[in-house]
Design an enzyme around this catalytic site. Structure first.
Site, PDB file in Angstrom:
ATOM      1  N   HIS A 188       9.457  28.419  24.525  1.00 42.62           N
ATOM      2  CA  HIS A 188      10.515  28.067  23.904  1.00 42.62           C
ATOM      3  C   HIS A 188      11.047  29.140  23.017  1.00 42.62           C
ATOM      4  CE1 HIS A 188      10.369  23.685  24.713  1.00 42.62           C
ATOM      5  NE2 HIS A 188       9.330  23.897  25.007  1.00 42.62           N
ATOM      6  N   THR A 189      10.778  30.447  23.406  1.00 41.91           N
ATOM      7  CA  THR A 189      11.442  31.479  22.674  1.00 41.91           C
ATOM      8  C   THR A 189      12.816  31.647  23.546  1.00 41.91           C
ATOM      9  OG1 THR A 189       9.887  32.729  23.849  1.00 41.91           O
ATOM     10  CG2 THR A 189       9.563  32.511  21.610  1.00 41.91           C
ATOM     11  N   ASP A 190      12.930  31.337  24.489  1.00 44.81           N
ATOM     12  CA  ASP A 190      13.976  32.202  25.632  1.00 44.81           C
ATOM     13  C   ASP A 190      15.291  31.497  25.039  1.00 44.81           C
ATOM     14  OD1 ASP A 190      13.717  29.387  26.304  1.00 44.81           O
ATOM     15  OD2 ASP A 190      14.019  29.910  28.654  1.00 44.81           O
ATOM     16  N   ASP A 207      13.069  30.653  33.382  1.00 44.90           N
ATOM     17  CA  ASP A 207      12.702  29.914  34.817  1.00 44.90           C
ATOM     18  C   ASP A 207      13.455  30.609  35.836  1.00 44.90           C
ATOM     19  OD1 ASP A 207      11.202  28.286  32.909  1.00 44.90           O
ATOM     20  OD2 ASP A 207      12.543  26.391  33.455  1.00 44.90           O
ATOM     21  N   GLY A 210       5.549  21.933  35.120  1.00 47.07           N
ATOM     22  CA  GLY A 210       6.023  22.973  34.406  1.00 47.07           C
ATOM     23  C   GLY A 210       5.678  24.475  34.915  1.00 47.07           C
ATOM     24  N   TYR A 231      13.056  18.269  24.251  1.00 50.71           N
ATOM     25  CA  TYR A 231      13.443  19.528  24.550  1.00 50.71           C
ATOM     26  C   TYR A 231      14.890  19.803  23.671  1.00 50.71           C
ATOM     27  CZ  TYR A 231      14.397  23.876  26.848  1.00 50.71           C
ATOM     28  OH  TYR A 231      14.331  25.488  27.252  1.00 50.71           O
ATOM     29  N   SER A 261       8.293  25.347  37.167  1.00 48.68           N
ATOM     30  CA  SER A 261       9.747  25.732  37.544  1.00 48.68           C
ATOM     31  C   SER A 261      10.004  25.317  38.957  1.00 48.68           C
ATOM     32  CB  SER A 261      10.062  27.140  37.224  1.00 48.68           C
ATOM     33  OG  SER A 261       9.929  27.220  35.909  1.00 48.68           O
ATOM     34  N   SER A 262       9.756  24.079  39.283  1.00 49.30           N
ATOM     35  CA  SER A 262      10.221  23.770  40.612  1.00 49.30           C
ATOM     36  C   SER A 262      11.604  23.702  40.824  1.00 49.30           C
ATOM     37  CB  SER A 262       9.574  22.637  41.368  1.00 49.30           C
ATOM     38  OG  SER A 262       9.953  21.605  40.366  1.00 49.30           O
TER      39      SER A 262
HETATM   40  C1  GLA Z   1      11.473  25.262  30.176  1.00 51.80           C
HETATM   41  C2  GLA Z   1      12.720  25.494  30.186  1.00 51.80           C
HETATM   42  C3  GLA Z   1      12.729  27.226  29.768  1.00 51.80           C
HETATM   43  C4  GLA Z   1      11.981  27.422  28.711  1.00 51.80           C
HETATM   44  C5  GLA Z   1      10.666  26.648  28.770  1.00 51.80           C
HETATM   45  C6  GLA Z   1       9.712  26.648  27.570  1.00 51.80           C
HETATM   46  O1  GLA Z   1      10.776  25.598  31.159  1.00 51.80           O
HETATM   47  O2  GLA Z   1      13.556  25.539  31.397  1.00 51.80           O
HETATM   48  O3  GLA Z   1      13.943  27.519  29.679  1.00 51.80           O
HETATM   49  O4  GLA Z   1      12.566  27.099  27.547  1.00 51.80           O
HETATM   50  O5  GLA Z   1      10.799  25.161  28.930  1.00 51.80           O
HETATM   51  O6  GLA Z   1       9.216  27.996  27.439  1.00 51.80           O
END
Ligand code: GLA
Length: 354
Positions: A15-17, A145, A101, A194, A103-104
């Site tokens: 969640h730092t992005d 992602d 989690g 989120y 990134s599909s």
């Molecule tokens: C999801 C979001 C990303 C990122 C992560 C948490 O994957 O798509 O952009 O914020 O959660 O790190």
């Protein structure tokens, strides 16, 4: 045209992005393949081989298409951003588990964008796909992602600075392997939770008078009077530091430090960011007691999905099975294990256009 784009495991920096901080993902050896052929009837026809589902849209009305609230939003969201899109029959097939989690959705977006003839490459391609997700799929995600899927590096993690969007490869110490274990649960708080986290972080940066939490430090976060906003900001600030410390520990080959940073990151997600759940906490706490597992933490958006584990390569398989069996005894669920390897980013496999 045939293209491939990988999923990702985020090693650390959660969640730092969207707070313009640091992340350290690997692209993985699971991904989505997309094949595009011309369509004679002026349509965008999309077939998911996994779901055995086909849907189609008139190209000329694509601009007014409404999100369907399902997997097609990632495809249509990208298609709408491609100028002069030709009528295309697109077929997609993925082995990235959904809701885990990993990134599909980014793998689907990036492979689709390339197959539909997007001209962007590198960071610009990642930006285009993120925009599709933000604007059409309606998820206010950061760039982690899509960037990972585009810019993955074989045998290395990538340190991404989300403010400058620069990145560099980081190698793990020799003998350290990575596996993700899928809790097989996804608590349905997903998108709304989120979005709340994104909002709370914006609020924290406004209170502190900084453009993003990348500019905040721990002393500053302690001045925030609202305890919830303070905890959110503290997670981001400490997590950014853990990413940098993790990179330092990789460079010093300090395996113990890697493990400690993983567990500390998990505690911060659980207590300050409040995005974990009992099943995931169980996987992390159990991993702590299994010989050979160096560190464990939840990876991805949260509320279920996978934990990522650093493990001694020579006993990775046995250690992961002990964890899976313990989870089964506790929850009656059969967790899937993915022994993943840092892999190259998206590519055009066939039929490159001039
Ligand atoms: C999801 C979001 C990303 C990122 C992560 C948490 O994957 O798509 O952009 O914020 O959660 O790190």
């Amino acid at each position: 045209m045939r293209t491939f784009a990988p999923g990702r495991v985020n090693l650390i920096g959660e969640h730092t992005d969207y707070n313009l901080g640091f992340v350290l993902p690997i692209a993985i050896d699971l991904g989505c393949e997309a094949t595009a052929e011309p369509d004679a009837e002026g349509r965008l026809v999309v077939r998911s081989r996994n779901r055995n589902e086909t849907r189609s849209w008139e190209i000329r009305t694509l601009d007014s298409a409404e999100p369907a609230g399902d997997w097609t939003d990632y495809v249509v969201g990208v298609a709408r951003l491609i100028p002069d899109l030709a009528a295309t029959r697109l077929s997609v097939e993925s082995n990235v588990p959904t809701g885990a989690g990993l990134s599909s959705s980014a793998a689907l977006e990036v492979s689709t964008a390339l197959a539909l003839g997007a001209r962007e490459r590198g960071v610009d391609l990642a930006r285009l796909c993120r925009r599709a997700e933000n604007e059409f799929a309606g998820v206010p995600c950061g760039i982690l992602d899509q960037y990972s899927s585009v810019a993955g590096v074989e045998a290395a993690a990538i340190l991404i600075a989300c403010r400058s969007l620069e990145s560099r490869p980081v190698r793990l110490p020799a003998g350290v392997a990575i596996f993700a274990i899928n809790s097989m649960v996804k608590h349905d708080l997903g998108v709304s939770a989120y979005s709340n986290r994104v909002r709370e972080c914006t609020e924290a940066s406004q209170i502190l008078g900084v453009p993003s939490l990348r500019e905040a430090n721990i002393a500053m976060t302690e001045t925030i009077s609202d305890p919830l906003v303070r905890r959110r900001a503290r997670h981001i600030v400490t997590e950014n530091q853990r990413v940098l410390d993790f990179v330092g520990a990789c460079e010093r080959q300090d395996v113990d430090a890697l493990g400690q940073l993983f567990f500390a990151s998990h505690s911060s997600m659980r207590d300050d960011y409040e995005i974990s759940c009992p099943e995931i906490d169980f996987l992390v706490e159990t991993a702590r007691r299994i010989p050979g597992i160096i560190g464990a933490r939840m990876t991805g958006g949260g509320f279920g999905g996978c934990t990522v584990n650093l493990v001694r390569e020579d006993i990775a398989k046995a250690a992961s099975e002990i964890l899976r069996d313990a989870y089964h005894r506790q929850y009656g669920l059969r967790a899937e294990i993915y022994h993943v390897h840092p892999s190259a980013g998206a590519q055009i496999l066939e039929g490159k256009k001039s």
